[in-house]
Design an enzyme around this catalytic site. Sequence first.
Site, PDB file in Angstrom:
ATOM      1  N   LYS A  95       0.839  -1.206   0.000  1.00  0.00           N
ATOM      2  CA  LYS A  95       0.000   0.000   0.000  1.00  0.00           C
ATOM      3  C   LYS A  95       0.876   1.259   0.000  1.00  0.00           C
ATOM      4  O   LYS A  95       2.077   1.183   0.287  1.00  0.00           O
ATOM      5  CB  LYS A  95      -0.919  -0.021   1.217  1.00  0.00           C
ATOM      6  N   TYR A 146      16.530  29.262  11.382  1.00  0.00           N
ATOM      7  CA  TYR A 146      15.292  29.909  11.841  1.00  0.00           C
ATOM      8  C   TYR A 146      15.149  29.777  13.347  1.00  0.00           C
ATOM      9  O   TYR A 146      15.380  28.698  13.913  1.00  0.00           O
ATOM     10  CB  TYR A 146      14.090  29.236  11.192  1.00  0.00           C
TER      11      TYR A 146
HETATM   12  C1  PLP Z   1      -0.259  -1.877   6.777  1.00  0.00           C
HETATM   13  C2  PLP Z   1      -0.856  -3.163   7.216  1.00  0.00           C
HETATM   14  C3  PLP Z   1      -0.055  -4.304   7.380  1.00  0.00           C
HETATM   15  C4  PLP Z   1       1.456  -4.275   7.275  1.00  0.00           C
HETATM   16  O1  PLP Z   1       1.997  -3.892   8.511  1.00  0.00           O
HETATM   17  P1  PLP Z   1       3.591  -3.810   8.718  1.00  0.00           P
HETATM   18  O2  PLP Z   1       3.720  -3.440  10.137  1.00  0.00           O
HETATM   19  O3  PLP Z   1       4.079  -2.741   7.795  1.00  0.00           O
HETATM   20  O4  PLP Z   1       4.158  -5.129   8.383  1.00  0.00           O
HETATM   21  C5  PLP Z   1      -0.692  -5.498   7.672  1.00  0.00           C
HETATM   22  N1  PLP Z   1      -2.028  -5.559   7.822  1.00  0.00           N
HETATM   23  C6  PLP Z   1      -2.829  -4.483   7.705  1.00  0.00           C
HETATM   24  C7  PLP Z   1      -4.292  -4.627   7.903  1.00  0.00           C
HETATM   25  C8  PLP Z   1      -2.264  -3.242   7.413  1.00  0.00           C
HETATM   26  O5  PLP Z   1      -3.040  -2.160   7.322  1.00  0.00           O
END
Ligand code: PLP
Length: 358
Positions: free
Chosen positions: A34, A252
């Site tokens: 994702k 800054y």
């Molecule tokens: C993002 C996600 C994962 C992956 O998690 P990681 O900690 O990056 O391995 C697994 N399951 C779901 C439902 C997620 O949203």
Amino acid sequence: MREIKRTINLSFIEENFRRLQKRASTSEIGAVVKADGYGLGMTSIAKRLAQAGCRHFFVATFKEGLTLRSQLTEETIFVLNGLSTNQPQNFHQARLIPVLNSLDDINAWSSAAEVTEHGCAIHVDTGMQRLGLTIAEFEAVKANVGLLNSLNIKLLVSHLSCAEQPQSAMNQQQLALFTSLSNGLPETIKSLANSSAVYLDPAFHFDLCRAGAALYGVNPQPDQNNPMQAVLSVSAPILQIRQLNQTCSVGYGATATMQPGSRLATIAAGYADGYPRQASNLGQVQIGNWLAPVVGKVSMDLISVDISDLPASAIAVGEMANLIGPLVSIDELASAANTIGYEILTNLGRQAETEYVG
Ligand SMILES: *Cc1c(COP(=O)(O)O)cnc(C)c1O
């Protein structure tokens, strides 16, 4: 002048896939890609992992699923955010499997029976209060045999809230709930573990693990040595070097003060490139084999680093400094910025020129 640059090593991502697979040897590792593969490039990564034998992929949105489907023909692609505003027939046409997250999703899916026989996934919430059916909702679905059969549940998912904290009581609670709600579904693949849970007891592995961050080199066990290979390096050129002749404030807000005789390098990267502003006065960059601390506030396109301890010959304008590199891991930068490696991955250098190696 060169610009900020990102290098992503695909063979190390593949190596991480194999390490996870070895660790969860009775389960299968699915890849979570994702958010454009956590910022690193979904399609390049997914194609490589598919070649390495990965058969299950997870995206967040239908749109990501379409993009991935255009690259992968055989592999199973699950859409974690469920139907959202898309129709069951859209999923059917694209050969994407939605992870149904609510009774609305379930009803929409079951009433489109002519196109849904290829099956769905269901997410049951065991402790996140984020997405998924409640346990009571899911038990009611299970008790309704007609509905259950029409759904054809290929995969049952739940998500741990504290997998990176092995001692957390949440893990055992969620494991017990998931074990009990997955009873009586012999045809359904069960999936509870994310990356960190691959390193918990094998009882958490079930049939399929959903690994994201660890594939990309984030440490799944923050209290121990990182078992993963570093995948990413990000570098930016040194624009200026200056020697201070008197006591000076830097940047800054004049939040840092440097003594006469100190030297600073100005590096062409800032928060617009995803370098966290929270790392002001806390982060470090790598120049040659040295570490140079960030001095003052991170600006939009620039940071200043203290190079007083580096030999003058070690550094020149135009050379590259590593924001992430052998001496500065994603997790180290994240902890300096009081965040997690995931956020660094999805932000740092996403607009940068990216080279895939390996
Ligand atoms: C993002 C996600 C994962 C992956 O998690 P990681 O900690 O990056 O391995 C697994 N399951 C779901 C439902 C997620 O949203």
